[in-house]
Motif scaffolding. Structure first.
Motif, PDB file in Angstrom:
ATOM      1  N   GLY A  67      77.601 -40.130 -42.624  1.00 12.34           N
ATOM      2  CA  GLY A  67      76.606 -41.212 -42.298  1.00 12.34           C
ATOM      3  C   GLY A  67      75.463 -40.920 -41.205  1.00 12.34           C
ATOM      4  N   VAL A  68      75.798 -40.052 -40.409  1.00 18.14           N
ATOM      5  CA  VAL A  68      74.755 -39.638 -39.363  1.00 18.14           C
ATOM      6  C   VAL A  68      73.871 -38.254 -39.663  1.00 18.14           C
ATOM      7  CG1 VAL A  68      74.585 -38.800 -36.697  1.00 18.14           C
ATOM      8  CG2 VAL A  68      76.593 -40.713 -37.702  1.00 18.14           C
ATOM      9  N   TYR A  69      72.746 -38.507 -39.332  1.00 19.88           N
ATOM     10  CA  TYR A  69      71.737 -37.346 -39.620  1.00 19.88           C
ATOM     11  C   TYR A  69      70.886 -37.345 -38.376  1.00 19.88           C
ATOM     12  CZ  TYR A  69      72.471 -38.508 -44.450  1.00 19.88           C
ATOM     13  OH  TYR A  69      73.363 -38.894 -45.718  1.00 19.88           O
ATOM     14  N   ALA A  70      70.266 -36.132 -38.244  1.00 25.58           N
ATOM     15  CA  ALA A  70      69.452 -35.965 -36.859  1.00 25.58           C
ATOM     16  C   ALA A  70      68.092 -35.256 -37.204  1.00 25.58           C
ATOM     17  CB  ALA A  70      70.208 -35.219 -36.002  1.00 25.58           C
ATOM     18  N   VAL A  71      66.905 -35.402 -36.812  1.00 27.62           N
ATOM     19  CA  VAL A  71      65.761 -34.932 -36.975  1.00 27.62           C
ATOM     20  C   VAL A  71      65.008 -34.420 -35.753  1.00 27.62           C
ATOM     21  CG1 VAL A  71      65.815 -36.132 -39.149  1.00 27.62           C
ATOM     22  CG2 VAL A  71      64.454 -37.109 -37.360  1.00 27.62           C
ATOM     23  N   GLY A  72      63.908 -33.735 -36.074  1.00 23.79           N
ATOM     24  CA  GLY A  72      62.876 -33.482 -34.978  1.00 23.79           C
ATOM     25  C   GLY A  72      63.596 -32.740 -33.796  1.00 23.79           C
ATOM     26  N   ASP A  73      62.871 -32.756 -32.636  1.00 22.62           N
ATOM     27  CA  ASP A  73      63.114 -31.908 -31.509  1.00 22.62           C
ATOM     28  C   ASP A  73      64.596 -32.148 -31.241  1.00 22.62           C
ATOM     29  OD1 ASP A  73      60.424 -31.671 -31.558  1.00 22.62           O
ATOM     30  OD2 ASP A  73      59.899 -32.322 -29.626  1.00 22.62           O
ATOM     31  N   ILE A  74      65.223 -32.994 -31.354  1.00 20.60           N
ATOM     32  CA  ILE A  74      66.730 -33.158 -30.922  1.00 20.60           C
ATOM     33  C   ILE A  74      67.570 -32.089 -31.703  1.00 20.60           C
ATOM     34  CG2 ILE A  74      67.355 -34.959 -32.546  1.00 20.60           C
ATOM     35  CD1 ILE A  74      68.569 -34.277 -28.748  1.00 20.60           C
ATOM     36  N   VAL A  75      66.927 -31.711 -32.908  1.00 22.24           N
ATOM     37  CA  VAL A  75      67.581 -30.618 -33.708  1.00 22.24           C
ATOM     38  C   VAL A  75      66.922 -29.215 -33.471  1.00 22.24           C
ATOM     39  CG1 VAL A  75      68.146 -29.859 -36.077  1.00 22.24           C
ATOM     40  CG2 VAL A  75      68.506 -32.465 -35.306  1.00 22.24           C
ATOM     41  N   ARG A  76      65.642 -29.175 -33.380  1.00 19.96           N
ATOM     42  CA  ARG A  76      64.928 -27.903 -33.210  1.00 19.96           C
ATOM     43  C   ARG A  76      64.624 -27.422 -31.848  1.00 19.96           C
ATOM     44  NH1 ARG A  76      61.822 -26.433 -37.720  1.00 19.96           N
ATOM     45  NH2 ARG A  76      62.064 -27.941 -39.411  1.00 19.96           N
ATOM     46  N   GLY A  77      64.680 -28.449 -31.011  1.00 23.51           N
ATOM     47  CA  GLY A  77      64.277 -28.055 -29.526  1.00 23.51           C
ATOM     48  C   GLY A  77      62.856 -28.526 -29.663  1.00 23.51           C
ATOM     49  N   ALA A  78      62.186 -28.306 -28.399  1.00 24.61           N
ATOM     50  CA  ALA A  78      60.838 -29.150 -28.377  1.00 24.61           C
ATOM     51  C   ALA A  78      59.963 -28.220 -29.204  1.00 24.61           C
ATOM     52  CB  ALA A  78      60.489 -28.737 -26.915  1.00 24.61           C
ATOM     53  N   SER A  79      59.248 -28.958 -30.255  1.00 23.60           N
ATOM     54  CA  SER A  79      58.571 -28.590 -31.207  1.00 23.60           C
ATOM     55  C   SER A  79      57.462 -29.284 -31.552  1.00 23.60           C
ATOM     56  CB  SER A  79      59.205 -28.334 -32.460  1.00 23.60           C
ATOM     57  OG  SER A  79      58.448 -27.542 -33.474  1.00 23.60           O
ATOM     58  N   LEU A  80      56.637 -28.982 -32.838  1.00 24.26           N
ATOM     59  CA  LEU A  80      55.412 -29.683 -33.005  1.00 24.26           C
ATOM     60  C   LEU A  80      55.784 -31.123 -33.730  1.00 24.26           C
ATOM     61  CD1 LEU A  80      53.556 -26.627 -34.421  1.00 24.26           C
ATOM     62  CD2 LEU A  80      53.245 -27.590 -32.166  1.00 24.26           C
ATOM     63  N   VAL A  81      54.794 -32.062 -33.474  1.00 22.54           N
ATOM     64  CA  VAL A  81      54.798 -33.295 -34.275  1.00 22.54           C
ATOM     65  C   VAL A  81      54.996 -33.215 -35.835  1.00 22.54           C
ATOM     66  CG1 VAL A  81      53.542 -35.529 -34.568  1.00 22.54           C
ATOM     67  CG2 VAL A  81      53.581 -34.652 -32.154  1.00 22.54           C
ATOM     68  N   VAL A  82      54.126 -32.253 -36.354  1.00 22.39           N
ATOM     69  CA  VAL A  82      54.199 -32.030 -37.715  1.00 22.39           C
ATOM     70  C   VAL A  82      55.520 -31.607 -38.141  1.00 22.39           C
ATOM     71  CG1 VAL A  82      53.333 -29.660 -37.737  1.00 22.39           C
ATOM     72  CG2 VAL A  82      52.892 -31.138 -39.574  1.00 22.39           C
ATOM     73  N   TRP A  83      56.365 -30.728 -37.507  1.00 22.49           N
ATOM     74  CA  TRP A  83      57.715 -30.599 -37.871  1.00 22.49           C
ATOM     75  C   TRP A  83      58.486 -31.833 -37.736  1.00 22.49           C
ATOM     76  CZ3 TRP A  83      58.891 -26.761 -40.842  1.00 22.49           C
ATOM     77  CH2 TRP A  83      58.444 -25.537 -40.719  1.00 22.49           C
ATOM     78  N   ALA A  84      58.282 -32.601 -36.706  1.00 23.09           N
ATOM     79  CA  ALA A  84      59.150 -33.828 -36.817  1.00 23.09           C
ATOM     80  C   ALA A  84      58.736 -34.835 -37.798  1.00 23.09           C
ATOM     81  CB  ALA A  84      58.831 -34.457 -35.391  1.00 23.09           C
ATOM     82  N   ILE A  85      57.757 -34.914 -38.266  1.00 24.60           N
ATOM     83  CA  ILE A  85      57.005 -35.669 -39.425  1.00 24.60           C
ATOM     84  C   ILE A  85      57.862 -35.035 -40.677  1.00 24.60           C
ATOM     85  CG2 ILE A  85      55.449 -36.288 -40.840  1.00 24.60           C
ATOM     86  CD1 ILE A  85      53.574 -36.218 -38.518  1.00 24.60           C
ATOM     87  N   LYS A  86      58.004 -33.790 -40.877  1.00 23.61           N
ATOM     88  CA  LYS A  86      58.582 -33.138 -42.190  1.00 23.61           C
ATOM     89  C   LYS A  86      60.002 -33.451 -41.949  1.00 23.61           C
ATOM     90  CE  LYS A  86      59.578 -28.906 -44.236  1.00 23.61           C
ATOM     91  NZ  LYS A  86      59.791 -29.432 -45.591  1.00 23.61           N
ATOM     92  N   ASP A  87      60.679 -33.469 -40.900  1.00 22.90           N
ATOM     93  CA  ASP A  87      62.101 -33.540 -40.624  1.00 22.90           C
ATOM     94  C   ASP A  87      62.534 -34.979 -41.151  1.00 22.90           C
ATOM     95  OD1 ASP A  87      62.356 -30.972 -39.922  1.00 22.90           O
ATOM     96  OD2 ASP A  87      62.871 -31.390 -37.817  1.00 22.90           O
ATOM     97  N   GLY A  88      61.694 -35.965 -40.590  1.00 26.48           N
ATOM     98  CA  GLY A  88      61.845 -37.269 -40.852  1.00 26.48           C
ATOM     99  C   GLY A  88      62.032 -37.557 -42.352  1.00 26.48           C
ATOM    100  N   ARG A  89      60.733 -37.268 -42.998  1.00 31.44           N
ATOM    101  CA  ARG A  89      60.660 -37.502 -44.404  1.00 31.44           C
ATOM    102  C   ARG A  89      61.598 -36.791 -45.410  1.00 31.44           C
ATOM    103  NH1 ARG A  89      55.299 -38.703 -46.363  1.00 31.44           N
ATOM    104  NH2 ARG A  89      55.585 -37.211 -48.095  1.00 31.44           N
TER     105      ARG A  89
END
Length: 478
Positions: free
Chosen positions: A437-459
């Motif tokens: 039940g625990v998920y992770a998205v965005g920079d905390i997974v990818r490392g410092a990256s782009l906003v657009v990648w965080a949006i994709k991960d969140g969706r």
């Protein structure tokens, strides 16, 4: 930290004072199109060749259906264009402003590749959504059926906010926990207002609140609430904290007054734009006015710092980067903007220490040359012996990138697995971790990256959770 009224709209003064020639107006330093006329949008959109292989779309992390909304815009069908744009991107007006289009969609436009100049995709995207807001086409989530399941999201940055929007549209209850007083993460406190007007971010935050998202601000996990308690309160948890730990510099004098972190500097400037009282700016600690400023780093954060310093009225602004211009990690468009505004780039230069004792007076610079490529294929910088010199500085801003905080320790959650870099181990497709039940998205997974990648991960993560919770397809599609 003083508590702020939740999601209150605050008037933002976008143009900072700039010490430049009197003939240059402050508004000339703001690259955001104040007006992108309908005729201009239609003219640019009509330039799209509607090629059979849309490289603009394939090079967009969200795979936005760019050719279709360009065609609709060219024929004046803006409401339909907005619907197509919004279908794949939760925050198109934000991406239109801050995405590095020169490296993504526009840089891969067939017309650009043929030498005729790219279609200005980002500006059209911004125009479409700004028009949608003006016309009242942008609506908060209104699910056809409310669900009893709930998801807790830790972090109110772009990844967490994008996930929240998708989940609410499926009827799932959402609570966002964030340690700051305003939602948005780096959209709010990292990116300067001359690139992303703060009212644009606050408007989206309010839309999420209007759609039923609960915001718990000034709430730090591990301090104000435990990670275990959040897990117990929800059917699923998304970790979307981003990466905020600044990489540091070593060397003689590294602890001197006047050497500051980029995140502290940018946060202070953005808080001032919100109208907050910022003692560190009033005291001059995080204020570049009248100072010789040296920014160390070559990424987009460094560009934000040098351009903010210009607007604060610095006497001079120099950017030190250990590689050459061609190897800068930041946007070339941003670099060009900075150069036009008076920033001096000192290529192939790296700091080895600082002069001045308790208060910095200069940066000890060692000149570099590019040697053999490293494991990533980039040429490794090498020191040129005997070419050191001192660059005078009253304010030094360290913009060396960000690393993850030690979440397992901070949250008393040793069972949360992280990589050797400190990022959370999670599936890139769904964001699922090894914890149930625990998920992770965005920079905390990818490392410092782009906003657009965080949006994709969140969706993507939200869609995976919707499927996991068994929400009917008809409901999830709302």
């Amino acid at each position: 930290m003083a508590k702020q009224p939740m999601l209150k709209f605050v008037s933002v003064e976008r143009d900072m004072p700039v010490k430049r020639d009197a003939s240059v107006r402050k508004e000339d330093f703001n690259e955001i199109y104040a007006e992108f006329a309908k005729a201009k949008a239609e003219e640019q959109s009509s330039r799209c060749s509607q090629c059979g292989v849309p490289y603009c779309q394939s090079h967009c992390p969200l795979h936005n259906n760019i050719p279709d909304w360009l065609r609709l815009t060219a024929t004046g069908r803006l409401e339909e264009a907005y619907a197509v744009s919004q279908a794949t991107n939760t925050f198109p007006e934000i991406c239109g402003r801050i995405c590095p289009q020169d490296r993504l969609c526009e840089g891969n436009c067939v017309i650009e590749q043929s030498g005729h100049g790219t279609v200005t995709i980002g500006s059209v995207e911004k125009y479409i959504t700004d028009t949608a807001w003006e016309k009242g086409w942008v609506k908060p989530a209104s699910p056809s059926q409310e669900r009893t399941e709930s998801v807790g999201i830790i972090g109110a940055g772009p990844g967490g906010l994008a996930a929240a929007d998708r989940l609410r549209r499926a009827g799932i209850q959402v609570t966002i926990y964030d340690r700051y007083d305003r939602a948005g993460g780096l959209l709010t406190y990292g990116i300067p207002g001359f690139k992303l007007e703060k009212e644009v971010v606050m408007r989206r935050n309010q839309l999420l609140a209007d759609g039923g998202v609960t915001f718990k601000m000034n709430c730090e996990v591990g301090k104000d609430i435990s990670f275990a308690d959040i897990r117990a309160a929800h059917n699923a948890v998304i970790i979307a904290t981003g990466v905020y730990k600044s990489r540091d510099l070593q060397g003689p004098g590294a602890g001197a007054k006047g050497i500051v972190k980029a995140i502290d500097y940018l946060t202070a400037s953005n808080r001032q734009d919100f109208g907050d009282s910022v003692p560190e700016i009033e005291s001059g600690e995080l204020n570049a006015e009248g100072k010789k400023v040296v920014v160390i780093g070559g990424g987009d954060t460094a560009m934000d710092c040098v351009r903010t310093a210009i607007r604060q009225g610095a006497d001079s602004v120099k950017c030190l980067y250990r590689r050459d211009k061609a190897n800068m990690p930041g946007s070339q468009r941003e670099t060009q903007n900075a150069e036009e505004e008076g920033v001096e780039f000192v290529w192939l230069s790296a700091p080895k220490g600082f002069t001045g004792g308790d208060t910095v007076e200069g940066v000890m610079v060692q000149k570099m040359r590019l040697g053999q490529p490293d494991a990533s294929g980039r040429q490794s910088p090498e020191v040129i012996e005997g070419a050191d010199y001192v660059e005078k500085a009253d304010l030094v801003i360290k913009a060396l990138g960000f690393s993850p905080e030690d979440l397992p320790t901070l949250w008393d959650a040793p069972e949360l697995e992280v990589t050797r870099w400190g990022t959370v181990k999670a599936q890139f497709t769904t964001g699922a971790t090894d914890l149930e039940g625990v998920y992770a998205v965005g920079d905390i997974v990818r490392g410092a990256s782009l906003v657009v990648w965080a949006i994709k991960d969140g969706r993507d993560c939200a869609d995976a959770i919707v499927e996991k919770l068994g929400v009917p397809t008809a409901v999830a599609a709302e």
